[in-house]
Design an enzyme around this catalytic site. Sequence first.
Site, PDB file in Angstrom:
ATOM      1  N   GLY A  27      59.091 -19.825   2.675  1.00 30.54           N
ATOM      2  CA  GLY A  27      60.382 -19.506   2.423  1.00 30.54           C
ATOM      3  C   GLY A  27      60.470 -18.653   1.054  1.00 30.54           C
ATOM      4  O   GLY A  27      59.260 -18.167   0.398  1.00 30.54           O
ATOM      5  N   SER A  28      61.479 -17.932   0.879  1.00 31.03           N
ATOM      6  CA  SER A  28      61.778 -16.872  -0.245  1.00 31.03           C
ATOM      7  C   SER A  28      62.844 -17.449  -0.833  1.00 31.03           C
ATOM      8  O   SER A  28      63.871 -17.818  -0.407  1.00 31.03           O
ATOM      9  CB  SER A  28      61.616 -15.321   0.399  1.00 31.03           C
ATOM     10  OG  SER A  28      60.685 -15.291   1.112  1.00 31.03           O
ATOM     11  N   GLY A  29      62.991 -16.970  -2.140  1.00 29.99           N
ATOM     12  CA  GLY A  29      63.995 -17.447  -2.994  1.00 29.99           C
ATOM     13  C   GLY A  29      64.241 -16.186  -4.111  1.00 29.99           C
ATOM     14  O   GLY A  29      63.636 -15.294  -4.151  1.00 29.99           O
ATOM     15  N   GLY A  30      65.195 -16.412  -4.916  1.00 31.53           N
ATOM     16  CA  GLY A  30      65.494 -15.359  -5.952  1.00 31.53           C
ATOM     17  C   GLY A  30      64.195 -15.046  -7.008  1.00 31.53           C
ATOM     18  O   GLY A  30      64.156 -13.838  -7.626  1.00 31.53           O
ATOM     19  N   GLY A  32      60.619 -16.089  -6.230  1.00 29.85           N
ATOM     20  CA  GLY A  32      59.438 -16.039  -5.563  1.00 29.85           C
ATOM     21  C   GLY A  32      59.063 -16.151  -4.111  1.00 29.85           C
ATOM     22  O   GLY A  32      60.176 -16.840  -3.590  1.00 29.85           O
ATOM     23  N   VAL A  34      56.959 -18.586  -1.067  1.00 27.77           N
ATOM     24  CA  VAL A  34      56.147 -19.654  -1.261  1.00 27.77           C
ATOM     25  C   VAL A  34      55.508 -19.805   0.312  1.00 27.77           C
ATOM     26  O   VAL A  34      56.129 -19.572   1.373  1.00 27.77           O
ATOM     27  CB  VAL A  34      56.969 -21.114  -1.361  1.00 27.77           C
ATOM     28  CG1 VAL A  34      55.988 -22.259  -1.185  1.00 27.77           C
ATOM     29  CG2 VAL A  34      57.447 -21.182  -2.637  1.00 27.77           C
ATOM     30  N   LYS A  54      52.934 -20.596  -4.427  1.00 27.69           N
ATOM     31  CA  LYS A  54      54.121 -19.811  -4.896  1.00 27.69           C
ATOM     32  C   LYS A  54      53.691 -18.499  -5.570  1.00 27.69           C
ATOM     33  O   LYS A  54      52.931 -18.542  -6.581  1.00 27.69           O
ATOM     34  CB  LYS A  54      55.001 -20.507  -5.815  1.00 27.69           C
ATOM     35  CG  LYS A  54      56.162 -20.249  -6.115  1.00 27.69           C
ATOM     36  CD  LYS A  54      57.378 -20.919  -7.223  1.00 27.69           C
ATOM     37  CE  LYS A  54      58.398 -20.353  -7.210  1.00 27.69           C
ATOM     38  NZ  LYS A  54      59.441 -21.324  -8.092  1.00 27.69           N
ATOM     39  N   ASP A 148      66.697 -29.307 -16.125  1.00 30.72           N
ATOM     40  CA  ASP A 148      67.668 -28.965 -14.906  1.00 30.72           C
ATOM     41  C   ASP A 148      67.312 -29.831 -13.802  1.00 30.72           C
ATOM     42  O   ASP A 148      67.140 -29.669 -12.881  1.00 30.72           O
ATOM     43  CB  ASP A 148      67.033 -27.535 -14.643  1.00 30.72           C
ATOM     44  CG  ASP A 148      68.184 -26.859 -13.629  1.00 30.72           C
ATOM     45  OD1 ASP A 148      69.291 -27.036 -13.686  1.00 30.72           O
ATOM     46  OD2 ASP A 148      67.533 -25.852 -12.717  1.00 30.72           O
TER      47      ASP A 148
END
Length: 319
Positions: A27-30, A32, A34, A54, A148
């Site tokens: 998966g990819s996010g804002g 990094g 993974v 990651k 958080d």
Amino acid sequence: MPPARVAAEALVGKLLCNKYRVVQLLGSGGVGHVYLADRIGRPHEAAPSRVAVKVLRAELRDDPLLVARFEREAAAASRVRHPNVLCVEALERAGDAPCFAMELLVGLDLADTLTFIRSLVPSRAVRIAADLAAGLEAAHRAGVIHRDVKPENVFLVHAADGREIVKLLDFGLSSLQEPGAEGSLLSGVVGTPEYMAPEQAQGAPAAPAVDVYSLGIVLYEMLAGRVPFQGPYPAIAEQHGREPPPPLHRVHPGLLMSRELDAVVRKALVKDPRGRFPSMAELRQALLATPEAGAGVAFAVQPDAAAPPSGIGHWGAKP
């Protein structure tokens, strides 16, 4: 295929840090990407053969704020060792790319779970909250304030024996309680407004009480099906600071819960941090003293809750 996706896929098959062979992009996010990876060269050790790795996105490596957040996540999480906290290894570098390995999990995060079933039976909500309190207590003892705590950062592992194991994720906004560790880049107001303690929204120094409040909000949401305050920022911060949470029975009229559990939620959400539970250990003890804690809910899918669509699963860390 977008250029960022092409760049991320380019690491598949590569050897990172001379010990992680990348198998596939998970998966990819804002911040990094993974990857699923095989750990190689350590057959004599008990370390798992497969891990998640990651890696900070290439286009962000010149952004000091995001680099600091990435490094903070590894530094904070790697110092906490507890069954209810995602196991993260120390920060490493694959060439010029900061990266870290973590345990590979199978399951669904709490946010997606609540999307499917809206609210949880109180016994399950109490068990999840008690496990989170245990993990957060371990973090606080290690000098780490999460800052958080929210459903997106809570992962529900579907164990092979049917148990649901709770894991706390993503220490990217955490505060390290030691001289010189806070760093100006990650000080000030940080967090997610819907789950932020009043003093946190005012930029007060991080303390365990902010995590107590955030966990109280998560517990409220698990029971009621929504957070107590909604809307734009900073209006939502003002509500946290001034307005009492709507009573749980009013938000969810069909909710059957004990007075003891209602009292735990209300105490966790006291505006003045001095009026909340003084520690996660005491919050956990109060949860385990409620009638709901004796119900013995042990499985991921409850009889009164629709199961998520088949095939849904995650790898257990936010990219």
